[in-house]
Design an enzyme around this catalytic site. Structure first.
Site, mmCIF file in Angstrom:
data_model
loop_
_atom_site.group_PDB
_atom_site.id
_atom_site.type_symbol
_atom_site.label_atom_id
_atom_site.label_comp_id
_atom_site.label_asym_id
_atom_site.label_seq_id
_atom_site.Cartn_x
_atom_site.Cartn_y
_atom_site.Cartn_z
ATOM 1 N N SER A 19 0.667 -1.279 -0.212
ATOM 2 C CA SER A 19 -0.069 -0.021 0.072
ATOM 3 C C SER A 19 0.817 1.310 -0.240
ATOM 4 O O SER A 19 2.213 1.299 0.491
ATOM 5 C CB SER A 19 -0.913 -0.071 1.241
ATOM 6 N N ASP A 20 0.253 2.383 -0.418
ATOM 7 C CA ASP A 20 0.859 3.492 -0.139
ATOM 8 C C ASP A 20 0.907 3.985 1.228
ATOM 9 O O ASP A 20 -0.181 3.606 1.982
ATOM 10 C CB ASP A 20 0.302 4.885 -0.892
ATOM 11 N N TYR A 21 1.484 4.726 1.673
ATOM 12 C CA TYR A 21 1.590 5.015 3.111
ATOM 13 C C TYR A 21 0.122 5.474 3.631
ATOM 14 O O TYR A 21 -0.614 6.458 3.176
ATOM 15 C CB TYR A 21 2.600 6.343 3.720
#
Length: 804
Positions: free
Chosen positions: A336-338
């Protein structure tokens, strides 16, 4: 009769004695080897590197508890910054290793750790990584090592690491071999510190230049970005392939981001919706990712924050499973992106809570949540409650374990601190940074041969501007870089004793001066700017020539990761009073050149009309001043080309060159033509094209042809030209762009030298998605155009394609 007792006291023959001794030694050896043999029998198959990868994954997965499996889908950001510290962690916990903390935060192991290098030099980063890996090996039941991920946007982004030009600048080099060398160095500096995965390359297309992350991309064109992206991935991963997927201890796993369409958000604001048609996505934004997966065996993907057609990418089964894994054959890891999983609930409101967000993301295909346990912290409970299927969890865990085996972490999870200190920002890497900066500079205008400045004819030169005395390095760069050379420092070093260098700041772009991590961006006071402009005018008057260093900085164009950390613009005009500075300095009547430094294209119409010589540098890295001075004084002949279009005004957006035929009918009182077109770039010499030909001129839909052209250096000095091939489908079943880049080659030619350049036309270069969304090559006529830029007067030949 022989008495057999007579021989009882005699020694046995030598051969018998040897056999008896050997038997005794063998028996002893067998006794000694029994524990080793038992240990070998007890050694679990997942630790046997001779076994097939799938067998090792299957064995280890079968031994894991539910808690151990869920732990592999989480990450820890040990240096997560304190409130208000920004994404860099400069004011946060340094993350020194603590066994007590390790027992508390990862009792069942962990999938990843984020940015262990924050606040540490190369040696300290490696030592910290080793301490974590040793604890995991010795204090968790199965001894599963962690993956340490980091940023390598333009070099490893740790303290002390070499800072290369940002991707947009590297794209301006149009040199994939150069990019390969840059990211081979970045991979080495990352792995030496104990990192095994990088969150890059950024494969987004810069189709909306108001977007603050434009600097992170390889430009607006899918073909150029694809060629650059494939080169970066291969360099980072050491040319790993499906047949040879392992990644050695000098390379890292690459992560293509942000999948996909992130570079064309509504209004130019970060994470805004990207509601484009499937056809447009497939033809443009998907192309760099598809090329990286299919050609470079990309091993990790990061979904984008935004939504497409109402579905956030972090929960899109179509994008992360049907398309990515089904159509393209991707077999790697999706991270995932942050905070991207939690945002399904907190921002998009498609999930009732974080538990629901975790279910949606995991089922769609997000294997690991970054950067901390948040939504995925609920997975153990949800599996036990029957809300998440065990098979869905196991699928993601298997992918995580596979990545760790491919990285060789079970055989050797440790880094060598001595090696880390030795290779980080080595002399060779510094020299490469300078070379990359030189090859990334673009000469936009040079009326009357203003540049290069002749040091022998000048007694003094003024270096003026808000970007003159500091090298701006762009996003993700550690606040304490190892070495920087500003334009002012570079000019002084190049000028020597016989040329006086005068300096004035001129104006301020922002009061902060450029801080990518900071939460404020404040325009300067008018009175202070007026004072600075007056000083600059006096400096120009007492100088023989003027170098104006203008543009943007890390305050004015950057990643907008929160409402208190904005970075997108509603205008591409120069920030502050820079145009006023130019106007006043030009009035001094001295030969003047402008060097633009920044993170994206700018609407600099006044400068383009008024200043005879203009250079564009984007962010050029730690050797900015070295390269700039060499170009300004003619020690290096610039050969870069623009990877993005410079519009005349913000109102021209979208301005990308490969628009549809109906897109540019016209405006009242102005033109639709850009200020500087994609692919534009001049030289201190000139080039001529002739004898363009295609052979054969008629091919079947599955055939190939060669396009050839002669390029001659018609000037008096050696120089580089980027020869560009564009294509236009003259009649098609769906509308096609007016022209599309389909190949390029950067060539170096001496004065008067001619070279024959050949490009291969393949079915892939002729294909597009038809009305049924099938990739096809349609019969008909194609125009093939070759020249030095998309806006140049390109020569063209026609190619006929027929159905067999």
């Amino acid at each position: 009769m022989m008495n057999n007792d007579k021989g009882r006291g005699r020694r046995a023959p030598r051969s018998a004695r040897f056999a008896l001794g050997l038997f005794a030694l063998s028996g002893l050896a067998l006794l000694l080897l029994l524990p080793a043999a038992r240990a070998q029998r007890e050694r679990p198959p997942y630790l046997d590197a001779r076994l097939p990868l799938e067998a090792r994954v299957r064995d280890l997965l079968g031994r894991m508890t539910l808690e151990e499996k869920a732990a592999q889908l989480t990450c820890l950001w040990e240096q997560k910054p304190q409130a208000g510290a920004g994404a860099g962690g400069s004011a946060g916990d340094r993350g020194d290793f603590s066994a007590e903390k390790a027992r508390r935060v990862m009792p069942h192991g962990v999938g990843q750790l984020a940015r262990q290098r924050e606040g540490k030099d190369a040696r300290g980063s490696a030592e910290f990584a080793n301490a974590v890996q040793r604890w995991l090996k010795e204090n968790t039941r199965l001894g599963i090592p962690a993956v340490f991920h980091d940023e390598a946007l333009h070099g490893h982004m740790g303290r002390g690491s070499t800072v290369f030009p940002v991707p947009l600048a590297l794209a301006a080099s149009w040199d994939t071999e150069l990019v390969t060398r840059v990211f081979t160095a970045a991979a080495l500096e990352t792995r030496a510190r104990g990192g095994q995965q990088v969150l890059g390359p950024n494969l987004d297309l810069a189709r909306e230049p108001r977007w603050g992350r434009t600097e992170e991309t390889y430009g607006e064109d899918p073909y150029l970005a694809s060629r650059m992206g494939v080169a970066v991935v291969r360099a980072l991963q050491g040319n790993a392939t499906r047949e040879r997927p392992s990644i050695d201890d000098s390379h890292v796993m690459a992560t293509g981001k942000h999948f996909a369409g992130h570079g064309q958000p509504e209004g130019g604001t970060n994470i805004a919706p990207v509601n484009l048609s499937e056809r447009l996505l497939r033809e443009t934004h998907f192309r760099p990712f598809e090329a990286a997966v299919k050609e470079a065996y990309l091993q990790s993907i990061m979904p984008a924050y935004h939504e497409i057609d109402g579905v956030p990418v972090h929960s899109s089964e179509w994008m992360l499973d049907t398309l990515l894994r089904g159509e393209w054959g991707f077999d790697g890891l999706v991270v995932s992106d942050y905070d991207g999983v939690a945002q399904l609930h907190t921002r998009h409101h498609v999930a009732a809570d974080k538990r629901d967000a975790a279910r949606q993301a995991l089922e769609a295909g997000v294997d690991v949540e970054l950067p901390d346990p948040d939504a995925y912290a609920s997975l153990v409970e949800q599996v036990r409650a029957g809300l998440v299927k065990q098979a869905t969890l196991d699928r993601a865990v298997g992918r995580v374990l596979r990545a760790k085996f491919l990285l060789g972490l079970f055989e050797n999870p440790y880094a060598d601190p001595e090696r880390a200190a030795r290779v980080t920002d080595s002399p060779a890497h510094r020299a490469l940074a300078a070379e990359a900066a030189r090859r990334s500079i673009v000469l936009l205008r040079n009326e009357g041969g203003t540049l290069p400045f002749d040091r022998a004819r000048l007694k003094s030169v003024a270096v003026i501007g808000p970007n003159a005395a500091r090298a701006h390095l762009g996003g993700y760069t550690d606040p304490d870089p190892p070495r920087t050379v500003s334009v002012l420092e570079g000019v002084r070093a190049k000028a020597g004793a016989g040329l006086r260098v005068n300096y004035a700041e001129g104006v301020k772009i922002t009061k902060e001066g450029g801080n990518w991590f900071g939460n404020t961006s404040t325009l300067n006071d008018e009175a202070d700017d007026r004072r600075l402009i007056a000083e600059a005018v006096e400096t120009a008057r007492r100088s023989d020539a003027v170098i104006l260093v203008l543009g943007g900085n890390e305050d004015t164009h950057r990643e907008a990761w929160a409402e208190n950390h904005l970075g997108d613009r509603d205008s591409l005009e120069l920030v502050g009073r820079q145009n006023e500075l130019v106007r006043e300095v030009l009035a001094a009547g001295k030969p003047t050149a402008v060097l633009l430094i920044g993170g994206g294209p700018l609407a600099v119409g006044y400068i383009a009309e008024s200043v005879p010589a203009i250079l564009c540098g984007f962010y050029l890295g730690e050797e900015t001043g070295t390269a700039a001075a060499e170009v300004l004084f003619g020690d290096y002949n610039p050969g870069g080309k623009l990877p993005v279009t410079f519009p005349r005004s913000t109102g021209q957006l979208p301005a990308y060159y490969n628009h549809k035929p109906t897109a540019k009918r016209g405006y009242l009182f102005t033109t639709t033509e850009p200020l500087y077109a994609f692919g534009h770039g001049l030289s201190y010499t000139t080039f001529a094209y002739k004898d363009l030909a295609v052979s054969p001129a008629r091919i079947p839909t599955d055939g190939e042809a060669d396009v050839t052209v002669s390029v001659t250096n018609t000037g008096r000095r050696a120089g580089d030209e980027v020869v560009q091939l564009y294509l236009r489908d003259e009649v098609s079943s769906v509308t096609r762009p007016v022209r599309e880049l389909r190949d390029f080659a950067r060539v170096t030619l001496g004065p008067g030298e001619t070279r024959r350049v050949t490009f291969r036309i393949t079915p892939d270069k002729l294909s597009f998605f038809d009305r049924r969304m099938r990739r096809v090559v349609e019969p008909g006529w194609f125009r093939l155009m070759v020249g030095g830029g998309s806006g140049a007067g390109l020569d063209g030949v026609r190619l006929e394609v027929f159905e067999r």
